[in-house]
Design an enzyme around this catalytic site. Sequence first.
Site, short mmCIF file in Angstrom:
data_model
loop_
_atom_site.label_atom_id
_atom_site.label_comp_id
_atom_site.label_asym_id
_atom_site.label_seq_id
_atom_site.Cartn_x
_atom_site.Cartn_y
_atom_site.Cartn_z
N ASN A 13 0.80 -1.10 0.00
CA ASN A 13 -0.04 0.07 0.07
C ASN A 13 1.00 1.21 0.03
OD1 ASN A 13 -1.78 2.06 0.45
ND2 ASN A 13 -2.97 1.01 2.29
N ARG A 95 -2.39 -2.00 -3.57
CA ARG A 95 -3.72 -1.03 -3.45
C ARG A 95 -3.56 -0.09 -4.42
NH1 ARG A 95 -5.39 3.44 0.72
NH2 ARG A 95 -7.25 3.78 0.37
N HIS A 184 -12.66 3.11 -0.42
CA HIS A 184 -12.62 1.84 0.95
C HIS A 184 -13.47 0.53 0.31
CE1 HIS A 184 -12.91 5.62 3.73
NE2 HIS A 184 -11.35 5.28 3.61
N LEU A 213 -15.63 3.30 9.33
CA LEU A 213 -15.40 4.80 10.10
C LEU A 213 -13.93 4.88 10.79
CD1 LEU A 213 -18.67 4.99 12.33
CD2 LEU A 213 -18.24 6.02 9.91
N ARG A 245 -11.84 16.04 6.81
CA ARG A 245 -12.83 16.26 5.51
C ARG A 245 -14.13 16.72 5.93
NH1 ARG A 245 -10.87 10.71 3.06
NH2 ARG A 245 -8.58 11.13 2.49
N GLY A 336 -15.20 2.77 14.21
CA GLY A 336 -16.01 1.94 14.04
C GLY A 336 -15.75 0.62 14.94
N GLU A 388 -8.18 -5.13 4.91
CA GLU A 388 -8.20 -4.85 3.62
C GLU A 388 -6.85 -5.61 3.01
OE1 GLU A 388 -9.25 -0.38 2.65
OE2 GLU A 388 -8.67 -0.36 4.79
#
Length: 409
Positions: A13, A95, A184, A213, A245, A336, A388
């Site tokens: 990544n 990624r 995502h 999240l 953001r 999350g 991921e």
Amino acid sequence: MSGTRGTRVLVLNSGSSSVKYQLIDMRDGERLAVGLVERIGEEASRLKHTPAGGESRERSGAVPDHEAALKAVADELAKDGLGLDSAELAAIGHRVVHGGKHFTEPTVIDDAVLAEIERLIPVAPLHNPANLTGIRTAQALRPDLPQVAVFDTAFHTTMPESAARYAIDVETADAHRIRRYGFHGTSHAYVSRETARLLGRAPEDVNVIVLHLGNGASASAVRGGRCVDTSMGLTPLEGLVMGTRSGDMDPAVIFHLMRVGEMSADEIDTLLNKRSGLIGLCGDNDMREIRRRVDSGDERARLAFDIYIHRLKKYIGAYYAVLGRVDAVAFTAGVGENSAPVREAAVAGLEGLGLAVDGGLNAVRGEGARLISPADARVAVAVVPTDEEMEIAAQSYALVIDSGNPRLT
């Protein structure tokens, strides 16, 4: 490629100033090594490498570019007998943040794929250049090895046009590739599938609202394993309130800031991407610190938290309407997975939709996927840790051992 005998996948990544990596054995999912190179291009660069069953190693000093970073990673892997020259290595999975409309699945990288990723730089100026650098460096180190691109946007390409199109002039939108792509995607794919597994059902039988999240945040509506809507759009700026953001906002604010505030496009870009969201509202983008401030009576932190939850709750309701039937709401990523107050507040007042959180279950910290809703709840509420890297490894490995040809659709 169908004759590949290796069982390991190196997942890379590559960010603008960092490289995260994991070496995974696909026979049993064991992480043979994990690591991070950060502050690439600075004098104070740092590499942290952790082999399976061993102690972490760190090294500091200037890492001038991504080529040097990946060579340093290769050196660390070789110390553990896991070098990039190993015959056990089946592929390197990368990624890639933006794949546009065309990349709907993991893709073996060739010159045409590289050219398309490069062509998409205008809609992903921070991410795609770094992804390309990582790919080209890895190709130079192992030119004989399949390199696979796994796109953040791919999972969302199943959205219908009614969800993906913005209501602007069609010719203008098409000329500049303006549409909602979503991000995502590897996380949303993994978590929606794991949520179905947690419920003991097949993904194609389950409707899930996934809430990713972290510092970046996004929601998705997944019907039968396919994304039908997601909160991020042309860029990762749209949607939920995030760490830095703004998320959803009247676009006329931009014109107002240009005309009245005399701000340039670059200044507004910086404002909305780096100085907005939680940090713009209260000066902090770490939910743990915000909750500490809320508990101590800080009204600015309380307002930031309430705005964050209000937006999140709106998306839960909207995606409930989009799906028609919801079997589960799944929380994932840093906030999350770890913030019980966020989960509780997000579903509070939604009992009429069949959503509720059991206070005791919600308060328990655990590493695995788990339900936090009451046993008799109509809609399951789950915490599902995202993975991921494993998703990228699994997609890359499945592609290189398959006899089908990679394709750019």
